[in-house]
Design a protein around this motif. Sequence first.
Motif, short mmCIF file in Angstrom:
data_model
loop_
_atom_site.label_atom_id
_atom_site.label_comp_id
_atom_site.label_asym_id
_atom_site.label_seq_id
_atom_site.Cartn_x
_atom_site.Cartn_y
_atom_site.Cartn_z
N PHE A 1 6.10 -2.00 -2.37
CA PHE A 1 5.19 -3.19 -2.17
C PHE A 1 6.00 -4.26 -1.34
CE2 PHE A 1 4.08 -1.21 -6.11
CZ PHE A 1 2.93 -1.39 -6.32
N GLU A 2 5.33 -5.38 -0.99
CA GLU A 2 5.87 -6.35 -0.28
C GLU A 2 5.43 -7.54 -0.97
OE1 GLU A 2 5.44 -8.48 4.43
OE2 GLU A 2 4.54 -6.36 4.00
N LEU A 3 6.32 -8.40 -1.29
CA LEU A 3 6.02 -9.50 -1.95
C LEU A 3 6.05 -10.95 -1.18
CD1 LEU A 3 5.79 -10.95 -4.70
CD2 LEU A 3 8.43 -11.21 -4.85
N THR A 4 4.87 -11.54 -1.02
CA THR A 4 4.95 -12.51 0.01
C THR A 4 5.93 -13.50 -0.25
OG1 THR A 4 2.88 -13.55 -1.05
CG2 THR A 4 2.55 -11.77 0.62
N ALA A 5 6.33 -14.62 0.38
CA ALA A 5 6.90 -15.80 0.09
C ALA A 5 6.18 -16.69 -0.90
CB ALA A 5 7.24 -16.62 1.24
N GLU A 6 4.82 -16.78 -0.53
CA GLU A 6 4.03 -17.75 -1.64
C GLU A 6 4.25 -17.03 -3.00
OE1 GLU A 6 0.23 -18.40 -0.27
OE2 GLU A 6 0.95 -20.12 1.05
N ALA B 1 2.28 -6.16 -9.51
CA ALA B 1 2.39 -5.07 -8.63
C ALA B 1 1.21 -3.94 -9.06
CB ALA B 1 3.84 -4.24 -8.68
N THR B 2 1.16 -3.77 -10.37
CA THR B 2 0.12 -3.16 -10.95
C THR B 2 -1.46 -3.57 -10.44
OG1 THR B 2 1.43 -2.40 -12.87
CG2 THR B 2 -0.88 -2.24 -13.13
N LEU B 3 -1.48 -4.92 -10.79
CA LEU B 3 -2.63 -5.29 -10.07
C LEU B 3 -3.16 -5.05 -8.65
CD1 LEU B 3 -5.32 -6.90 -11.02
CD2 LEU B 3 -3.95 -9.05 -10.43
N ALA B 4 -2.06 -5.28 -7.85
CA ALA B 4 -2.16 -5.26 -6.29
C ALA B 4 -2.53 -3.58 -6.09
CB ALA B 4 -0.83 -5.62 -5.61
N ARG B 5 -1.94 -2.71 -6.79
CA ARG B 5 -2.03 -1.08 -6.65
C ARG B 5 -3.40 -1.19 -6.87
NH1 ARG B 5 1.50 0.48 -9.98
NH2 ARG B 5 3.03 1.05 -8.62
N GLN C 1 -6.25 -2.87 -7.22
CA GLN C 1 -7.12 -3.49 -6.09
C GLN C 1 -7.16 -2.75 -4.82
OE1 GLN C 1 -6.48 -7.78 -6.10
NE2 GLN C 1 -7.46 -8.15 -8.15
N SER C 2 -5.91 -2.56 -4.39
CA SER C 2 -5.75 -1.82 -3.09
C SER C 2 -6.28 -0.52 -3.04
CB SER C 2 -4.08 -1.63 -2.88
OG SER C 2 -4.07 -1.15 -1.51
N ASP C 3 -6.16 0.28 -4.23
CA ASP C 3 -6.69 1.60 -4.33
C ASP C 3 -8.29 1.64 -4.33
OD1 ASP C 3 -4.26 2.72 -4.32
OD2 ASP C 3 -4.04 3.11 -6.63
N SER C 4 -8.96 0.68 -5.03
CA SER C 4 -10.30 0.48 -5.29
C SER C 4 -10.93 0.05 -3.92
CB SER C 4 -10.72 -0.66 -6.20
OG SER C 4 -10.12 -1.77 -5.82
N GLY D 1 2.37 -0.42 5.57
CA GLY D 1 2.53 0.87 4.91
C GLY D 1 2.77 0.30 3.08
N LYS D 2 3.01 -0.78 3.13
CA LYS D 2 3.39 -1.38 1.74
C LYS D 2 2.04 -2.18 1.04
CE LYS D 2 8.21 -1.68 2.95
NZ LYS D 2 9.63 -2.62 2.96
N THR D 3 2.16 -2.01 -0.20
CA THR D 3 1.11 -3.02 -0.60
C THR D 3 1.40 -4.32 -0.92
OG1 THR D 3 0.36 -0.98 -1.88
CG2 THR D 3 -0.44 -3.08 -2.64
N PRO D 4 0.86 -5.25 -0.53
CA PRO D 4 1.11 -6.74 -0.58
C PRO D 4 0.80 -7.26 -2.03
CG PRO D 4 -0.86 -6.66 0.59
CD PRO D 4 -0.66 -5.13 0.37
N ILE D 5 1.69 -8.06 -2.43
CA ILE D 5 1.66 -8.83 -3.72
C ILE D 5 1.43 -10.28 -3.08
CG2 ILE D 5 2.70 -9.40 -5.99
CD1 ILE D 5 4.26 -6.81 -5.87
#
Length: 496
Positions: A192-197, A221-225, A227-230, A238-242
């Motif tokens: 995952f990639e955690l944005t600064a905000e 992270a769970t929520l981001a995964r 939503q990204s999968d759906s 290649g990282k899922t953004p949070i």
Amino acid sequence: METLFSQINQDKRDRCAPLAWRMRPRSLNEVVGQQDICAEGTWLYQAIQHDTLTSLLLYGPPGVGKTSLAHVIAHTTHAQFEALSAIGGTVADLRKIIARADEALLRQGIRTIVFIDEIHRFSRAQQDALLPAVEQGIIILIGATTENPYFEVNTALRSRLHIITMHALSQDDICELLQRACSDKRGLNSAFELTAEARDRIVVFAHGDARAALTILDEAATLARVQSDSAQTSHQSGKTPITFQHVEASAGVRLPSYDKNKDEHYDIISAFIKSMRGSDPDAALYWLARMIDGGEDPRFIARRIMIAASEDVGNADPQALLVASAAFRAAEVIGYPECRINLAQAALYVALAPKSNAAEAGIDAALAAVRSSKQAYVPSYLRDRHRPGAQDYGEYHYPHNYEDGWVDQRYLPQGIEQGSFFKPSQRGWEAQACKRLDGIAAAHRAQVASQRTQAAGHRTQAADCTKPAPTPAPSPCSHEQAAHRAKPSPLPRDTR
């Protein structure tokens, strides 16, 4: 003893465990924050490295690493480790643990660390049961508590423990912890990639609590995964953004810590009072909001404002006490949520008012004099006149019979001088009132002095009018005349 199978089982547990559990530090170098107690050269660092640890008590707010530090100590030293929660532990459990520790010490020469979480929840009898084992060194006790040990832990047990105070993590500490959790294999493993905000928002929600920060990150992270999968989308890296939105949705409503009858309660009300005393309206409103948000009794807040109105403002602005009293009445009658406005108005009035502590300092000085000196009697002219013999008392001068309603008269008993207690400030109404009174007193004394001077002049003139005429000086004469005058005259013959 740890085996291959036990390690496999532990790995399975860790994969299902929350992120906060998986990211617990394994050595002192991995402990985030708390450098004042864990850094190289500190007492705790030296005691762990040389395996000379003694019983200690870890005291601090939730989520600062008390339990994690205890596990680090357990894995670093050569002692065996026993853990017990004070919530469900009993005296029987303690005795079993102490018995096993005694046996290990006698047969194998191995010391036992007994970690008791939330030790303040132990009753007096349970805490007393630990005394002999701690006293004799059969166990090394590590207690953890979020409550002030000077109130919640028995004096006898506390005197045998080295108390270590741990503090809430700083914003930089939380940022470091989040970055580590995102990249570590035990954490999110760089998936995952955690944005600064999003990171900054987690820091705000965490409020210095490492466990809270990691829990929010785990949920985001769970929520981001999901939503990204759906959406079947992928990021360029290649990282899922949070994102900020993921954190907001995961965190929900997280209130700052506030305990209405413990340390946080007293710390925040202290900061609130000091902010009003320091004439900082923004700080006063912030700490007031913390108390309101934490569900503090509005009457308690209003009482503190009333005290500050007299203690810190006093007669520099007498209206402050009236405003505070009105706010207290409003808090009683109206209640939340509307009375928050009344409390804010009163707090701001006290913060903005000119300050004087002359009332508090004056009464405290007077009380000290009363309690430390001999009893001073009331001057006779000030005593009650409704008793037999009162006609023999001295003359009392009624101030209203004099110009400006003031007369120069001593009201203090003998031995106590004017200005011993009341030392007015040079601010607000108090300064104006004292200046007016000083002016009246000075004018009156000048008038009395002038009258006395005039009276003295009249007495001098009267004395000159009643003075007898001077006897004329005798005319000069010869020595013979002087001798003749000095010679007595002969008496008549018939009277001799």
